[in-house]
Design a protein around this motif. Structure first.
Motif, mmCIF file in Angstrom:
data_model
loop_
_atom_site.group_PDB
_atom_site.id
_atom_site.type_symbol
_atom_site.label_atom_id
_atom_site.label_comp_id
_atom_site.label_asym_id
_atom_site.label_seq_id
_atom_site.Cartn_x
_atom_site.Cartn_y
_atom_site.Cartn_z
ATOM 1 N N GLU A 84 117.793 74.934 46.658
ATOM 2 C CA GLU A 84 118.036 75.881 46.348
ATOM 3 C C GLU A 84 117.826 76.893 47.659
ATOM 4 N N LEU A 85 117.736 77.228 48.752
ATOM 5 C CA LEU A 85 116.956 77.711 49.204
ATOM 6 C C LEU A 85 117.621 79.333 49.389
ATOM 7 N N PHE A 86 119.108 79.487 49.223
ATOM 8 C CA PHE A 86 119.365 80.473 49.286
ATOM 9 C C PHE A 86 118.823 81.600 48.442
ATOM 10 N N LEU A 87 118.507 80.936 47.006
ATOM 11 C CA LEU A 87 117.443 82.275 46.209
ATOM 12 C C LEU A 87 116.241 82.445 46.824
ATOM 13 N N GLN A 88 115.634 81.651 47.313
ATOM 14 C CA GLN A 88 114.109 81.651 47.831
ATOM 15 C C GLN A 88 113.456 83.463 48.008
ATOM 16 N N ASP A 89 114.396 84.437 48.650
ATOM 17 C CA ASP A 89 113.662 85.080 48.737
ATOM 18 C C ASP A 89 114.071 85.865 47.110
ATOM 19 N N LEU A 90 114.913 85.892 46.767
ATOM 20 C CA LEU A 90 115.276 86.546 45.481
ATOM 21 C C LEU A 90 113.982 86.039 43.758
ATOM 22 N N LEU A 91 114.748 84.890 44.161
ATOM 23 C CA LEU A 91 113.730 84.035 42.556
ATOM 24 C C LEU A 91 112.382 83.985 42.383
ATOM 25 N N GLU A 92 111.747 84.083 44.283
ATOM 26 C CA GLU A 92 110.562 83.667 44.305
ATOM 27 C C GLU A 92 109.796 85.692 43.883
ATOM 28 N N ARG A 93 110.331 86.251 44.027
ATOM 29 C CA ARG A 93 109.566 87.775 43.696
ATOM 30 C C ARG A 93 110.395 88.360 42.040
ATOM 31 N N GLN A 94 111.079 87.071 41.331
ATOM 32 C CA GLN A 94 111.410 87.445 39.756
ATOM 33 C C GLN A 94 110.604 87.071 38.871
ATOM 34 N N ASP A 95 110.014 88.108 38.100
ATOM 35 C CA ASP A 95 109.119 86.506 36.552
ATOM 36 C C ASP A 95 110.076 85.806 35.923
ATOM 37 N N SER A 96 110.896 86.502 35.814
ATOM 38 C CA SER A 96 112.215 85.020 35.051
ATOM 39 C C SER A 96 112.437 84.332 34.947
ATOM 40 N N ALA A 97 111.976 83.424 36.852
ATOM 41 C CA ALA A 97 112.372 82.459 36.908
ATOM 42 C C ALA A 97 111.465 81.449 37.529
ATOM 43 N N VAL A 98 111.584 80.357 36.881
ATOM 44 C CA VAL A 98 110.988 79.008 37.051
ATOM 45 C C VAL A 98 111.256 78.118 37.862
ATOM 46 N N ASP A 99 110.941 77.207 38.989
ATOM 47 C CA ASP A 99 111.136 76.535 39.399
ATOM 48 C C ASP A 99 110.584 75.075 39.207
ATOM 49 N N LEU A 100 111.027 74.842 38.842
ATOM 50 C CA LEU A 100 111.000 73.380 37.922
ATOM 51 C C LEU A 100 110.354 72.270 39.203
ATOM 52 N N LEU A 101 110.420 71.939 39.894
ATOM 53 C CA LEU A 101 110.428 70.840 40.802
ATOM 54 C C LEU A 101 108.433 70.767 40.872
ATOM 55 N N HIS A 102 107.757 72.093 41.031
ATOM 56 C CA HIS A 102 106.941 71.628 41.574
ATOM 57 C C HIS A 102 106.184 72.705 39.808
ATOM 58 N N LEU A 103 106.420 72.008 38.796
ATOM 59 C CA LEU A 103 105.870 72.166 37.557
ATOM 60 C C LEU A 103 104.366 70.660 37.321
ATOM 61 N N PRO A 104 103.353 71.308 36.940
ATOM 62 C CA PRO A 104 102.295 70.939 36.704
ATOM 63 C C PRO A 104 102.610 68.920 36.824
ATOM 64 N N GLN A 105 103.314 68.608 35.381
ATOM 65 C CA GLN A 105 103.806 67.572 34.949
ATOM 66 C C GLN A 105 105.171 66.866 35.954
ATOM 67 N N MET A 106 105.040 67.470 36.626
ATOM 68 C CA MET A 106 106.585 66.613 36.984
ATOM 69 C C MET A 106 106.280 65.473 37.989
ATOM 70 N N ALA A 107 107.175 64.275 38.344
ATOM 71 C CA ALA A 107 106.558 62.984 39.135
ATOM 72 C C ALA A 107 107.758 63.344 39.806
ATOM 73 N N VAL A 108 106.933 63.405 41.261
ATOM 74 C CA VAL A 108 107.842 64.440 43.041
ATOM 75 C C VAL A 108 107.527 63.042 43.798
ATOM 76 N N ARG A 109 108.312 62.473 44.641
ATOM 77 C CA ARG A 109 108.697 61.405 45.753
ATOM 78 C C ARG A 109 108.933 62.415 46.584
ATOM 79 N N LYS A 110 108.307 61.193 48.321
ATOM 80 C CA LYS A 110 108.811 62.013 49.490
ATOM 81 C C LYS A 110 110.241 61.763 49.703
ATOM 82 N N GLN A 111 110.704 63.000 50.323
ATOM 83 C CA GLN A 111 112.457 62.480 50.565
ATOM 84 C C GLN A 111 112.197 61.524 51.694
ATOM 85 N N GLN A 112 112.548 60.298 51.780
ATOM 86 C CA GLN A 112 112.798 59.350 52.896
ATOM 87 C C GLN A 112 114.084 59.531 53.423
ATOM 88 N N GLN A 113 114.336 59.754 54.942
ATOM 89 C CA GLN A 113 115.427 60.189 55.449
ATOM 90 C C GLN A 113 115.675 58.691 56.354
#
Length: 306
Positions: A84-113
């Protein structure tokens, strides 16, 4: 008089979703997150949805009512700027917002085009945007394991929003985890025999699901529902399909029949639909499971018929 009454009713129906979002303490950006939150918040409260079903998180434009809802929510759950790139400027300044992709326990993978297919000037807008090769894959909710990580975080995090319901949050979490584990076991049994069946998808949005269940597409067609591909590119992709023989091609709800038909007409393929956002699935406590089961069923139904 009747016309005025009808107009009032239509106006009220049109504004109800926005008002519901504005009055909600918990707000999620996409429907799968709302479904997970609904399971954790069962019998406590109802989470609201920022983007209506069918809207793309890659091209969404905020309305004034959306901005009010975001400002008033006590907790906002979003994937992160990778989705949700359109929310980046708004939510990165808002304490109530939680970015779930970067939770420490999250298993993430690389995007393969879809680098294994030649692309022309019309072919770089898959899913309404172009993924940067090697960037993080934002579709984390399509892994049942990651869905449990999200649910566990929500259950802990919402204790500060609903301190009188801490025990209920944990009880709901336990039910969600047990039920999802049972569903996951059933899906593993059904999908396991289909791991070598050939299928093609229209963007690299299913990697978490595919990694979890051991299925893999034979090709990723980097096409856009917004721009009709050139004849040369369609012919290249048709050659790939022809070489594969009987196979499944999975489109998504936003792709037009004309686009799919131009690619598959006359070839021995079956066209199916996968909806990674669960647009038509309910929002209740079982909503996430229904979304996962619906998508798995669409994949399995086609592959089992080959």
């Amino acid at each position: 008089m009747r016309l005025r009454l009808l107009l009032c009713v239509l106006c009220w129906l049109g504004t109800t979703p926005a008002l519901a979002a504005e009055n909600s303490r918990v707000l999620t950006t996409i429907k799968p997150l709302q479904q997970i939150a609904a399971a954790v918040m069962k019998d406590i409260d109802t989470p609201a949805l920022l983007m209506e079903p069918g809207a793309s998180p890659h091209s969404y434009a905020l309305r004034p009512s959306d901005r009010r809802a975001l400002a008033e929510a006590e907790r906002i759950y979003w994937i992160g700027p990778e989705l949700e790139l359109f929310l980046q400027d708004l939510l990165e300044r808002q304490d109530s917002a939680v970015d779930l992709l970067h939770l420490p326990q999250m298993a993430v993978r690389k995007q393969q085009q879809a680098h294994n297919f030649q692309k022309d000037e019309h072919a770089s807008h898959a899913h309404g945007h172009e993924h940067d090769h090697g960037s993080l894959d934002a579709h984390i909710w399509l892994s049942p394991d990651n869905a449990k990580v999200v649910a566990r975080y929500m259950a802990e995090d919402l204790a500060s929003v609903y301190p009188q319901h801490v025990d209920q949050l944990q009880a709901n979490l336990a039910v969600f985890e047990r039920s999802l584990t049972a569903l996951d076991d059933r899906l593993q049994v059904r999908l396991s025999p289909l791991r070598d069946k050939p299928y093609f998808v229209f963007h690299d949005g299913y990697g978490y699901f595919e990694d979890h269940y051991g299925v893999k597409p034979q090709g990723i067609f980097s096409l856009s529902h917004e721009v009709q591909p050139g004849a040369r590119h369609v012919n290249q992709l048709r050659q790939q399909l022809q070489a594969a023989g009987p196979s499944c091609v999975f489109t998504e709800p936003q792709f037009t029949p004309r686009l799919v038909n131009s690619l598959t007409q006359g070839l021995p393929v079956t066209v199916g639909v996968l909806d990674p956002l669960g647009s038509a699935i309910d929002v209740g406590p079982k909503g996430y499971e229904h979304m996962l089961e619906d998508m798995s069923g669409a994949l399995a139904d086609c592959l089992e018929a080959l």
